[in-house]
Design an enzyme around this catalytic site. Structure first.
Site, PDB file in Angstrom:
ATOM      1  NE  ARG A  75      -3.711   2.309   2.395  1.00  0.00           N
ATOM      2  CZ  ARG A  75      -3.956   3.101   3.422  1.00  0.00           C
ATOM      3  NH1 ARG A  75      -3.392   2.874   4.598  1.00  0.00           N
ATOM      4  NH2 ARG A  75      -4.773   4.136   3.290  1.00  0.00           N
ATOM      5  CG  HIS A  79      -1.259   5.447  -0.641  1.00  0.00           C
ATOM      6  ND1 HIS A  79      -2.179   6.307  -0.089  1.00  0.00           N
ATOM      7  CD2 HIS A  79      -1.910   4.258  -0.792  1.00  0.00           C
ATOM      8  CE1 HIS A  79      -3.330   5.675   0.081  1.00  0.00           C
ATOM      9  NE2 HIS A  79      -3.191   4.427  -0.332  1.00  0.00           N
ATOM     10  CG  ASN A 102      -0.968   9.355   1.767  1.00  0.00           C
ATOM     11  OD1 ASN A 102      -1.362   8.525   0.952  1.00  0.00           O
ATOM     12  ND2 ASN A 102      -0.192  10.375   1.424  1.00  0.00           N
ATOM     13  CG  HIS A 199      -7.711  -4.016  -2.231  1.00  0.00           C
ATOM     14  ND1 HIS A 199      -8.731  -3.196  -2.683  1.00  0.00           N
ATOM     15  CD2 HIS A 199      -6.684  -3.174  -1.911  1.00  0.00           C
ATOM     16  CE1 HIS A 199      -8.345  -1.935  -2.642  1.00  0.00           C
ATOM     17  NE2 HIS A 199      -7.107  -1.897  -2.182  1.00  0.00           N
TER      18      HIS A 199
END
Length: 334
Positions: A75, A79, A102, A199
């Site tokens: 993740r 980002h 975030n 995911h």
């Protein structure tokens, strides 16, 4: 009549020329966003030959102590990589890390640890952006997913602002908005579906799901796209008056294993995040979901597609050559 025909011909010819110009500039924009051509597999082969092994061993150590590290690092890379320059790692009062987009990012200590180990043997050589890209690859392979060659040579950014995070995808975006955000970075609708498959590992806080269970349209209703049985399960995990901080698996059945069951769950109406479930409803993304779920062809196509998409994403707006710098400490601008 001849003049009319000539006018029509000229108009058609002009339209074709304009279409070619639009295509040309679209390609130029895509290549300017995706800077993979400036990166190189084995970039540190001479200057710091053990770079990948050091990052890998660091990841293995942290992962063995806490399985949640793998999805956290993946993740973190996502980002960072709507401009892969390590700017998400900076700690300051107005840096990207402070943005609500975030919220909940973690795993920074792993990157700091790898950086410290590399600095002890190769001071000022390996960028934090490259460490994060390598660690994300290792996070996937450690959980049973594919591995791939990571082109390196990224430089670290010299700016980190929370204002630069408003283009990040969110779980509340429609598929149309998500496609726009991905396209702006040179990524396709298939890339959107493929990267959503990340995911398959990790967990989400109930606050990102509860509105789907208790007040989807503001009338105390349930999101109709959720499988009824699954909605009941989620309700037990995320009670109406709960704190919203409970963690629930995003891939029911195998939250710590990188596999294609995430897509099977989505097809069954068992997508946890709204944006996950909605990729089944959009005509431009549905076929990819079904393919990766194994309904239309071999499910293992997801893994190879994911590796390709990660390589593509890892080249978004990178800094190379004389751009940026190599940070001494990943959380502090030089």
């Amino acid at each position: 009549m001849i003049n009319i025909a000539l006018c029509i011909y000229s108009a058609v010819k002009l339209k074709l020329i304009m279409q070619k110009i639009v295509i040309f500039f679209t390609l130029i924009q895509t290549f300017s966003v995706l800077g993979t051509a400036d990166l190189e597999v084995g970039f540190y082969q001479d200057s710091c030959p053990n770079t990948e092994q050091i990052v890998r061993s660091t990841m293995e150590q942290h992962y063995s102590a806490d399985l949640k590290i793998a999805p956290a690092i993946l993740r973190l890379h996502f980002h960072d990589c709507f401009g892969c320059d390590g700017s998400v790692l900076i700690s300051s009062s107005s840096s990207e890390k402070t943005s609500p987009f975030n919220a909940g990012l973690s795993g920074f200590e792993v990157i700091d640890d790898a950086k410290n180990r590399l600095e002890s043997g190769c001071p000022g050589i390996v960028s934090c952006a490259d460490i994060l890209a390598l660690a994300a690859r290792d996070a996937v392979s450690l959980t049973g997913g594919p591995s791939w060659e990571v082109a390196t040579g990224r430089r670290d950014g010299s700016v980190s602002s929370a204002l630069d995070t408003f283009n990040l995808p969110t779980p509340f975006d429609s598929v149309a908005v998500l496609k726009q955000k991905f396209l702006a970075k040179g990524l396709s609708a298939q890339d959107l579906v493929t990267l959503t498959g990340a995911h398959t590992i990790g967990r989400a806080e109930c606050r990102l799901v509860s509105y789907r269970l208790y007040n989807y349209t503001g009338k105390g209703d349930v999101d109709p796209s959720i499988n009824t049985n699954f909605a009941n399960i989620l309700s037990m995990q995320c009670p109406r008056k709960g704190s919203g901080r409970n963690l629930i698996p995003m891939d029911t059945g195998s939250p710590d294993v990188f596999d294609s069951t995430f897509f099977f769950n989505v097809v069954q109406g068992n997508g946890v995040l709204e944006s996950d479930q909605k990729i089944l409803d959009d005509m431009s993304t549905r076929a990819y979901v079904r393919t990766y779920a194994g309904f239309d062809q071999a499910a293992n196509s997801f893994e190879s597609a994911f590796a390709d998409a990660m390589q593509k994403m890892g080249g978004i707006e990178v800094k190379t050559g004389s751009e940026g710098n190599i940070r001494k400490v990943c959380s502090v601008l030089n």
